[in-house]
Design a protein around this motif. Structure first.
Motif, PDB file in Angstrom:
ATOM      1  N   ALA A  89     -59.460  70.653 -39.608  1.00  0.00           N
ATOM      2  CA  ALA A  89     -60.159  70.499 -38.058  1.00  0.00           C
ATOM      3  C   ALA A  89     -60.015  68.917 -37.790  1.00  0.00           C
ATOM      4  CB  ALA A  89     -61.596  70.823 -38.349  1.00  0.00           C
ATOM      5  N   ASN A  90     -59.488  68.375 -38.903  1.00  0.00           N
ATOM      6  CA  ASN A  90     -59.654  66.573 -38.290  1.00  0.00           C
ATOM      7  C   ASN A  90     -58.158  66.402 -37.218  1.00  0.00           C
ATOM      8  OD1 ASN A  90     -58.885  63.822 -38.686  1.00  0.00           O
ATOM      9  ND2 ASN A  90     -60.545  63.888 -40.010  1.00  0.00           N
ATOM     10  N   SER A  91     -58.323  65.724 -36.505  1.00  0.00           N
ATOM     11  CA  SER A  91     -57.285  65.587 -35.536  1.00  0.00           C
ATOM     12  C   SER A  91     -56.107  64.837 -36.198  1.00  0.00           C
ATOM     13  CB  SER A  91     -58.030  64.650 -34.379  1.00  0.00           C
ATOM     14  OG  SER A  91     -58.418  63.400 -34.596  1.00  0.00           O
ATOM     15  N   HIS A  92     -56.498  64.040 -37.100  1.00  0.00           N
ATOM     16  CA  HIS A  92     -55.328  63.205 -37.749  1.00  0.00           C
ATOM     17  C   HIS A  92     -54.597  64.079 -38.770  1.00  0.00           C
ATOM     18  CE1 HIS A  92     -58.319  60.016 -37.025  1.00  0.00           C
ATOM     19  NE2 HIS A  92     -57.595  59.195 -36.996  1.00  0.00           N
ATOM     20  N   SER A  93     -54.917  65.314 -38.904  1.00  0.00           N
ATOM     21  CA  SER A  93     -54.088  66.321 -39.736  1.00  0.00           C
ATOM     22  C   SER A  93     -53.162  67.162 -38.999  1.00  0.00           C
ATOM     23  CB  SER A  93     -54.965  66.913 -40.702  1.00  0.00           C
ATOM     24  OG  SER A  93     -55.549  68.235 -39.794  1.00  0.00           O
ATOM     25  N   GLN A  94     -53.059  66.852 -37.665  1.00  0.00           N
ATOM     26  CA  GLN A  94     -52.210  67.798 -36.868  1.00  0.00           C
ATOM     27  C   GLN A  94     -50.807  67.342 -36.940  1.00  0.00           C
ATOM     28  OE1 GLN A  94     -54.087  70.498 -36.006  1.00  0.00           O
ATOM     29  NE2 GLN A  94     -55.703  69.307 -37.003  1.00  0.00           N
ATOM     30  N   SER A  95     -49.930  68.155 -36.970  1.00  0.00           N
ATOM     31  CA  SER A  95     -48.419  67.715 -37.026  1.00  0.00           C
ATOM     32  C   SER A  95     -47.672  67.195 -35.849  1.00  0.00           C
ATOM     33  CB  SER A  95     -47.700  69.096 -37.570  1.00  0.00           C
ATOM     34  OG  SER A  95     -47.710  70.066 -36.506  1.00  0.00           O
ATOM     35  N   THR A  96     -48.573  67.350 -34.776  1.00  0.00           N
ATOM     36  CA  THR A  96     -48.457  66.795 -33.428  1.00  0.00           C
ATOM     37  C   THR A  96     -48.718  65.100 -33.493  1.00  0.00           C
ATOM     38  OG1 THR A  96     -50.360  67.293 -32.623  1.00  0.00           O
ATOM     39  CG2 THR A  96     -48.375  68.828 -32.259  1.00  0.00           C
ATOM     40  N   TRP A  97     -49.321  64.501 -34.484  1.00  0.00           N
ATOM     41  CA  TRP A  97     -49.693  62.953 -34.663  1.00  0.00           C
ATOM     42  C   TRP A  97     -48.204  62.189 -34.212  1.00  0.00           C
ATOM     43  CZ3 TRP A  97     -54.653  61.118 -34.762  1.00  0.00           C
ATOM     44  CH2 TRP A  97     -54.632  59.504 -34.698  1.00  0.00           C
ATOM     45  N   GLY A 120     -55.262  54.319 -38.711  1.00  0.00           N
ATOM     46  CA  GLY A 120     -55.291  55.708 -38.228  1.00  0.00           C
ATOM     47  C   GLY A 120     -53.995  56.592 -38.384  1.00  0.00           C
ATOM     48  N   ASP A 121     -52.963  55.611 -38.346  1.00  0.00           N
ATOM     49  CA  ASP A 121     -51.714  56.346 -38.900  1.00  0.00           C
ATOM     50  C   ASP A 121     -51.611  56.817 -40.274  1.00  0.00           C
ATOM     51  OD1 ASP A 121     -50.829  56.006 -36.192  1.00  0.00           O
ATOM     52  OD2 ASP A 121     -49.052  55.094 -36.635  1.00  0.00           O
ATOM     53  N   GLN A 127     -53.368  63.036 -44.597  1.00  0.00           N
ATOM     54  CA  GLN A 127     -53.722  64.371 -44.315  1.00  0.00           C
ATOM     55  C   GLN A 127     -52.783  65.143 -43.977  1.00  0.00           C
ATOM     56  OE1 GLN A 127     -56.811  64.162 -41.276  1.00  0.00           O
ATOM     57  NE2 GLN A 127     -57.732  62.082 -42.147  1.00  0.00           N
ATOM     58  N   ASN A 128     -51.871  64.813 -43.099  1.00  0.00           N
ATOM     59  CA  ASN A 128     -50.586  65.687 -43.008  1.00  0.00           C
ATOM     60  C   ASN A 128     -49.755  65.970 -44.316  1.00  0.00           C
ATOM     61  OD1 ASN A 128     -49.421  66.677 -40.231  1.00  0.00           O
ATOM     62  ND2 ASN A 128     -50.608  64.639 -39.766  1.00  0.00           N
ATOM     63  N   ALA A 129     -49.760  65.107 -45.189  1.00  0.00           N
ATOM     64  CA  ALA A 129     -49.267  65.101 -46.477  1.00  0.00           C
ATOM     65  C   ALA A 129     -49.835  66.047 -47.267  1.00  0.00           C
ATOM     66  CB  ALA A 129     -48.901  63.866 -47.601  1.00  0.00           C
ATOM     67  N   THR A 137     -46.923  73.639 -45.145  1.00  0.00           N
ATOM     68  CA  THR A 137     -46.349  73.766 -43.863  1.00  0.00           C
ATOM     69  C   THR A 137     -45.418  72.758 -43.404  1.00  0.00           C
ATOM     70  OG1 THR A 137     -48.408  72.552 -42.999  1.00  0.00           O
ATOM     71  CG2 THR A 137     -48.231  75.133 -42.552  1.00  0.00           C
ATOM     72  N   GLU A 138     -43.982  73.073 -43.127  1.00  0.00           N
ATOM     73  CA  GLU A 138     -43.142  72.204 -43.207  1.00  0.00           C
ATOM     74  C   GLU A 138     -43.362  71.109 -41.929  1.00  0.00           C
ATOM     75  OE1 GLU A 138     -39.231  70.353 -43.760  1.00  0.00           O
ATOM     76  OE2 GLU A 138     -40.343  71.756 -44.798  1.00  0.00           O
ATOM     77  N   ALA A 139     -44.024  71.545 -41.047  1.00  0.00           N
ATOM     78  CA  ALA A 139     -43.917  70.624 -39.731  1.00  0.00           C
ATOM     79  C   ALA A 139     -45.117  69.632 -40.047  1.00  0.00           C
ATOM     80  CB  ALA A 139     -44.969  71.216 -38.729  1.00  0.00           C
ATOM     81  N   ASN A 140     -46.062  69.742 -41.114  1.00  0.00           N
ATOM     82  CA  ASN A 140     -47.041  68.542 -41.768  1.00  0.00           C
ATOM     83  C   ASN A 140     -46.076  67.427 -42.458  1.00  0.00           C
ATOM     84  OD1 ASN A 140     -49.223  71.198 -41.503  1.00  0.00           O
ATOM     85  ND2 ASN A 140     -49.769  69.144 -40.549  1.00  0.00           N
ATOM     86  N   ALA A 141     -45.092  68.073 -43.190  1.00  0.00           N
ATOM     87  CA  ALA A 141     -44.243  67.272 -43.820  1.00  0.00           C
ATOM     88  C   ALA A 141     -43.576  66.265 -43.068  1.00  0.00           C
ATOM     89  CB  ALA A 141     -43.372  67.996 -44.881  1.00  0.00           C
ATOM     90  N   VAL A 142     -42.883  67.004 -42.045  1.00  0.00           N
ATOM     91  CA  VAL A 142     -42.061  66.311 -41.095  1.00  0.00           C
ATOM     92  C   VAL A 142     -43.035  65.134 -40.452  1.00  0.00           C
ATOM     93  CG1 VAL A 142     -40.964  66.455 -38.852  1.00  0.00           C
ATOM     94  CG2 VAL A 142     -40.375  67.938 -40.808  1.00  0.00           C
ATOM     95  N   CYS A 143     -44.133  65.400 -40.154  1.00  0.00           N
ATOM     96  CA  CYS A 143     -45.088  64.397 -39.435  1.00  0.00           C
ATOM     97  C   CYS A 143     -45.496  63.351 -40.300  1.00  0.00           C
ATOM     98  CB  CYS A 143     -46.236  65.219 -38.795  1.00  0.00           C
ATOM     99  SG  CYS A 143     -47.469  63.889 -38.186  1.00  0.00           S
ATOM    100  N   ALA A 144     -45.792  63.596 -41.507  1.00  0.00           N
ATOM    101  CA  ALA A 144     -46.168  62.529 -42.455  1.00  0.00           C
ATOM    102  C   ALA A 144     -44.859  61.740 -42.809  1.00  0.00           C
ATOM    103  CB  ALA A 144     -46.525  63.203 -43.915  1.00  0.00           C
TER     104      ALA A 144
END
Length: 422
Positions: A89-97, A120-121, A127-129, A137-144
């Motif tokens: 639910a945390n905005s920082h954990s979204q893969s679109t960051w 923030g980053d 969180q994405n990691a 979820t791969e998208a979170n790995a890419v974002c992190a």
């Protein structure tokens, strides 16, 4: 107050194996995890040297922590699921960051205060990691990876007044922890991160611990030492640098500043119920910074634990006594207090605090799950006040972005319910 022995609620460790000795005898960390981290058998004498082989992942989270969270969340089991829901639910954990990497970070002084971009980053990378490690979820790995790579190849300096050393400490250990979670991901540039941490963060960490900004050795609060110690330790683990690891552990045990264990916990007591308590160095300042200290020292202890060193139990579990003291006061109970006197400025002018501070009493920070699940579930100790703080006021823990927008809400990476519940 003089030093006291363990209370009846804290059984003696005499004759127990060291944590690292047990890990070696049992065939390493995996074997110890298979034993369930059982009771006080893992809580003996602390080794003084860096591990001969570093464990990865081995900072705030080990492989067992990650696997347990993965299995429990997939099964929909609480409290892990509640912790996972706070994460997603945390905005920082979204893969679109989108990262905001910049070459120079300023904290304090007259420059543009852009350090929220960094904390923030870091929260977003961590969180994405976690979402990738636990949810797959791969998208979170890419974002992190993108966040960490951008900062690793862009950041060249941390500037500002004395607060620059806070930035170097807090964000150093946090950045390294996000990197540790991503170190086996192909899209992450580990070498670039290791180099940046060693050339941008470590020199500042080392300078502060060595020179304390040319101030009196007691001028800076415990948290200043602690965050810089945590950064040195984390960089040592990430970079497999034994000298840095040893530097941090040695400072924890015997450093001259307020972050070393006996200076951070200067007075010991036993309360009317027989619980051992330890007055925290910042208790006469305010409770927000005091609770922050639980998170900073807790991070050091957890990282060392995952490399085989039990700082949690060092000096007759002195840190547990401090955590019990801080928790007891912050749940609304009275605690003893001894006048705290220290030297300030460059000339060590004397200053004193005669009463415990009530400012920000009961402040919620995500630092308690780590301590409760270590002392109560790993070691089976009665942590009455820590437990009350965690279950009655904090659980389930969130992370950066869940506790306000100011820097204090990002001083801890959080999500301890998800990652430490046992």
């Amino acid at each position: 107050m003089s030093r006291i022995s363990d209370s009846p609620h804290q059984p003696s460790e005499q004759g127990e194996l060291s944590r690292r000795g047990l890990l070696r005898a049992a065939g390493g960390l995996t074997a110890a995890l298979a034993l369930g981290g059982s009771a006080a058998a893992l809580a003996g004498t602390t080794a003084s040297a860096a591990p001969s082989t570093f464990t990865h992942p081995g900072m705030l989270h080990n492989a067992g922590d990650i696997n347990r969270a993965k299995v429990r969340v997939a099964a929909g089991t609480d409290p892990w699921l509640s912790g996972w829901n706070r994460l997603t639910a945390n905005s920082h954990s979204q893969s679109t960051w989108t990262n905001r990497a910049t070459s120079v970070i300023n904290r304090g002084g007259s420059g543009t205060q852009n350090y929220p971009q960094l904390y923030g980053d870091i929260a977003a990378a961590y969180q994405n990691a976690l979402r990738w490690k636990v949810g797959g979820t791969e998208a979170n790995a890419v974002c992190a990876a993108n966040i960490l790579n951008a900062w690793s190849t862009t950041l060249t300096a941390i500037d500002g007044d004395a607060d620059r050393f806070l930035a170097a400490g807090i964000y150093g250990w946090q950045f390294a922890n996000a990197c540790e979670l991503m170190r086996d991901y192909d899209g992450f540039d580990l070498a670039a991160a290791q180099d940046m941490l060693a050339t941008v963060f470590y020199p500042m960490n080392n300078s502060f611990l060595t020179n304390h900004n040319d101030a009196c050795i007691t001028n800076y609060w415990a948290n200043w030492d602690l965050c810089n110690m945590a950064s040195v330790l984390a960089i040592g683990i990430l970079n497999e640098d034994s000298a840095k690891y040893d530097q941090a552990v040695t400072y924890f045990k015997s450093g001259a500043g307020n972050g070393s264990i006996e200076h951070a916990v200067p007075y010991l007591y036993t309360d009317s119920d027989g619980y051992a308590l330890g007055q925290w160095q910042e208790s006469g300042r305010d409770q927000g910074h005091t609770v922050m200290g639980m998170g900073q020292m807790g991070a050091i202890c957890e990282m060392a634990w995952n490399q085989g060193d039990d700082l949690y139990s060092y000096d007759d579990r002195r840190f547990m006594k401090a955590a019990q003291y801080v928790a007891k006061y912050n749940i609304g109970d009275d605690v003893p207090y001894t006048t705290y006197t220290w030297g300030t400025g460059q000339n060590c002018a004397s200053s004193s605090q005669t009463v415990i501070a009530s400012g920000s009493r009961g402040q919620i920070r995500p630092v308690w799950a780590m301590l409760h699940f270590h002392y109560n579930r790993r070691l089976y100790l009665d942590d009455k006040y820590i437990s009350a703080m965690y279950y009655d006021l904090v659980a389930p823990e969130g992370g950066g972005g869940d506790y306000g927008t100011a820097s204090g809400g990002y001083d801890q990476l959080g999500f301890g319910t998800l990652m430490y519940a046992k």
